[in-house]
Design an enzyme around this catalytic site. Sequence first.
Site, PDB file in Angstrom:
ATOM      1  N   CYS A 177      47.836  75.095  31.941  1.00 58.94           N
ATOM      2  CA  CYS A 177      48.924  74.127  31.741  1.00 58.94           C
ATOM      3  C   CYS A 177      49.905  74.686  30.714  1.00 58.94           C
ATOM      4  O   CYS A 177      49.834  74.388  29.522  1.00 58.94           O
ATOM      5  CB  CYS A 177      48.352  72.791  31.265  1.00 58.94           C
ATOM      6  SG  CYS A 177      49.626  71.536  31.110  1.00 58.94           S
ATOM      7  N   THR A 433      47.859  45.536  33.877  1.00 60.52           N
ATOM      8  CA  THR A 433      48.305  45.053  35.195  1.00 60.52           C
ATOM      9  C   THR A 433      49.586  44.242  35.034  1.00 60.52           C
ATOM     10  O   THR A 433      49.817  43.641  33.986  1.00 60.52           O
ATOM     11  CB  THR A 433      47.230  44.179  35.880  1.00 60.52           C
ATOM     12  OG1 THR A 433      47.700  43.802  37.184  1.00 60.52           O
ATOM     13  CG2 THR A 433      46.910  42.926  35.074  1.00 60.52           C
ATOM     14  N   TYR A 434      50.395  44.305  36.064  1.00 58.48           N
ATOM     15  CA  TYR A 434      51.608  43.473  36.105  1.00 58.48           C
ATOM     16  C   TYR A 434      51.481  42.497  37.280  1.00 58.48           C
ATOM     17  O   TYR A 434      52.449  41.872  37.693  1.00 58.48           O
ATOM     18  CB  TYR A 434      52.857  44.356  36.263  1.00 58.48           C
ATOM     19  CG  TYR A 434      52.931  45.434  35.199  1.00 58.48           C
ATOM     20  CD1 TYR A 434      53.493  45.166  33.950  1.00 58.48           C
ATOM     21  CD2 TYR A 434      52.418  46.711  35.422  1.00 58.48           C
ATOM     22  CE1 TYR A 434      53.532  46.147  32.955  1.00 58.48           C
ATOM     23  CE2 TYR A 434      52.462  47.697  34.434  1.00 58.48           C
ATOM     24  CZ  TYR A 434      53.021  47.400  33.206  1.00 58.48           C
ATOM     25  OH  TYR A 434      53.056  48.360  32.225  1.00 58.48           O
ATOM     26  N   ASN A 435      50.256  42.460  37.856  1.00 53.51           N
ATOM     27  CA  ASN A 435      49.968  41.599  39.012  1.00 53.51           C
ATOM     28  C   ASN A 435      50.928  41.833  40.175  1.00 53.51           C
ATOM     29  O   ASN A 435      51.353  40.902  40.849  1.00 53.51           O
ATOM     30  CB  ASN A 435      49.987  40.113  38.606  1.00 53.51           C
ATOM     31  CG  ASN A 435      48.908  39.814  37.573  1.00 53.51           C
ATOM     32  OD1 ASN A 435      49.208  39.560  36.419  1.00 53.51           O
ATOM     33  ND2 ASN A 435      47.660  39.905  37.982  1.00 53.51           N
ATOM     34  N   THR A 436      51.283  43.113  40.368  1.00 52.97           N
ATOM     35  CA  THR A 436      52.136  43.442  41.517  1.00 52.97           C
ATOM     36  C   THR A 436      51.484  44.571  42.313  1.00 52.97           C
ATOM     37  O   THR A 436      50.715  45.360  41.762  1.00 52.97           O
ATOM     38  CB  THR A 436      53.532  43.933  41.060  1.00 52.97           C
ATOM     39  OG1 THR A 436      53.359  45.093  40.246  1.00 52.97           O
ATOM     40  CG2 THR A 436      54.275  42.874  40.293  1.00 52.97           C
ATOM     41  N   THR A 445      44.837  42.821  40.913  1.00 54.73           N
ATOM     42  CA  THR A 445      44.562  44.221  41.297  1.00 54.73           C
ATOM     43  C   THR A 445      43.284  44.759  40.641  1.00 54.73           C
ATOM     44  O   THR A 445      43.008  45.949  40.708  1.00 54.73           O
ATOM     45  CB  THR A 445      45.743  45.133  40.881  1.00 54.73           C
ATOM     46  OG1 THR A 445      45.916  45.027  39.451  1.00 54.73           O
ATOM     47  CG2 THR A 445      47.028  44.739  41.573  1.00 54.73           C
ATOM     48  N   GLU A 510      53.984  52.545  39.457  1.00 52.68           N
ATOM     49  CA  GLU A 510      52.598  52.281  39.878  1.00 52.68           C
ATOM     50  C   GLU A 510      51.814  53.594  40.035  1.00 52.68           C
ATOM     51  O   GLU A 510      50.620  53.659  39.745  1.00 52.68           O
ATOM     52  CB  GLU A 510      52.598  51.482  41.191  1.00 52.68           C
ATOM     53  CG  GLU A 510      53.125  50.068  40.986  1.00 52.68           C
ATOM     54  CD  GLU A 510      53.334  49.285  42.281  1.00 52.68           C
ATOM     55  OE1 GLU A 510      52.731  48.208  42.425  1.00 52.68           O
ATOM     56  OE2 GLU A 510      54.107  49.737  43.151  1.00 52.68           O
TER      57      GLU A 510
END
Length: 539
Positions: A177, A433-436, A445, A510
């Site tokens: 790297c 989480t953003y619940n999407t 999720t 995401e």
Amino acid sequence: MEGEVRWDGLCSRDAAARGAALEAIAQAVLRRGRRVAADPLLAPAARDGLSPVLARLLMLSKRCPFPDVREKSEVILGRVQELGIRIPRPLGHGPSRFIPEKEMIQVGSEDAMMHTLFADSFATLGRLDNVTLVMVFHPQYLESFLKTQHYLLQMDGPLPLHYRHYIGIMAAARHQCSYLVNLHVNDFLHVGGDPKWLNGLENAPQKLQNLGELNKMLAHRPWLITKEHIEQLLKTEENSWSLAELIHAVVLLTHYHSLASFTFGCGISPEIDCEGGHTFRPPSVSNYCICDITNGYHAAEEIHASPTGSIPSTESVCEVEALMEKMKQLQECRDEEEASQEEMATRFEREKRESMFVCSSEDEESAPTRDVSRHFEDTSYGYKDFSRHGMHVPTFRVQDYSWEDHGYSLVNRLYPDVGQLLDEKFHIAYNLTYNTMAMHKDVDTSMLRRAIWNYIHCMFGIRYDDYDYGEINQLLDRSFKVYIKTVVCTPEKTTKRMYDGFWRQFAHSEKVHVNLLLVEARMQAELLYALRAITRYMT
């Protein structure tokens, strides 16, 4: 020239202190610039000294969170150009090769919370690096990450500062790297490290050379680490490690192995002021109409457009719907029946065995990089699957040794506060989480996040007795498994095609979130094996 220019003042929160530092930098640069312009014979050597300073100013003009520094850096570059000296321009398009720059947060347009994070990062590192600019999709995680990294590298601890950066170089080099190696080479020299050590591990002190074997095993086959390996490091006569030093080193090694995964998994571009991040050659005009140049249009943007964020295809919309439907069905099955312990164990072994044979069909050459192999020996030693070569590795049961019940307290005891910082970072990544999901809102999720985390641990032989590993095959399709395994086990082989190929309808934020899960699950897996061996040595 670098010695004549003091950059530290630019990290100050005080505008007057930054102003004074900028004035001093401007005078030193223009003084050297006038000498170069006035005496062509002096030019080559003098220009060599000027180039890194101009590259640093270019980086500051684009990436400094303080507007006064951005503006003044641009002014200084303009004045150097007026002397007839060629100034650098950035190569590439933004912090990531996988995510179009226009979809990322631009420095200067961030909100107040992000500005605080950027300013903190700049004040401690002297730069706002591309990793930070990609992680800021998730500010809560970034804050925890920066706090932990700052503590490991700069706060009181068992290891001297130059050792910390050198261990970072050793760890990043295991995955070739060059992005991380370049950053830490600069930091290593900045804190007074001996440049001779950079010619190869054999030029470093024996104590660091002795760490090479553990670095190799942690990065590629952590399940092979035994208490005997720990004993060798702690018991060698004059080059022995203390337990506290060893814990510090292990946390640094695992941090940088995982960060190499993030760097390749998100396609992080070279820093503007590092090799590959800028050029002194003028742009070739052949590809452009002159009005495009004045309008700032880049032909390369066309190539850069990625399926993520483009017009939804029916197929990829169906992919999201199908995944949500599977989550719903699995939840219903969970409520109805529970598999027996024997069946759960069988499903784990099956998933572990299958994960051995998940490999990418493409072995595209990774981008050419500065030769980092000199930082470690035995380049042939890479990731090896447990059972593919007739090796059988016993399953690591979390019930017998877990981070929460064992690892956390061991780290905290020997390196105070670090256990707490790591624990917070693991929890934020796991619970974030953003619940999407793609275009859907109000989605739970947690089942999907747990499947990703447990699949990574399963690849390392780590088993949770209460988890049904049958869920993994339902929720993670083949292209996603290939991406996960590549990023976690052989990150240097990750390609844009792999990144684009999984979860095609999901937002880039995401996909970055997935990478945070990969980073933390990998780090925790490596730590579990190392800490278990240390515990066994101690008892």
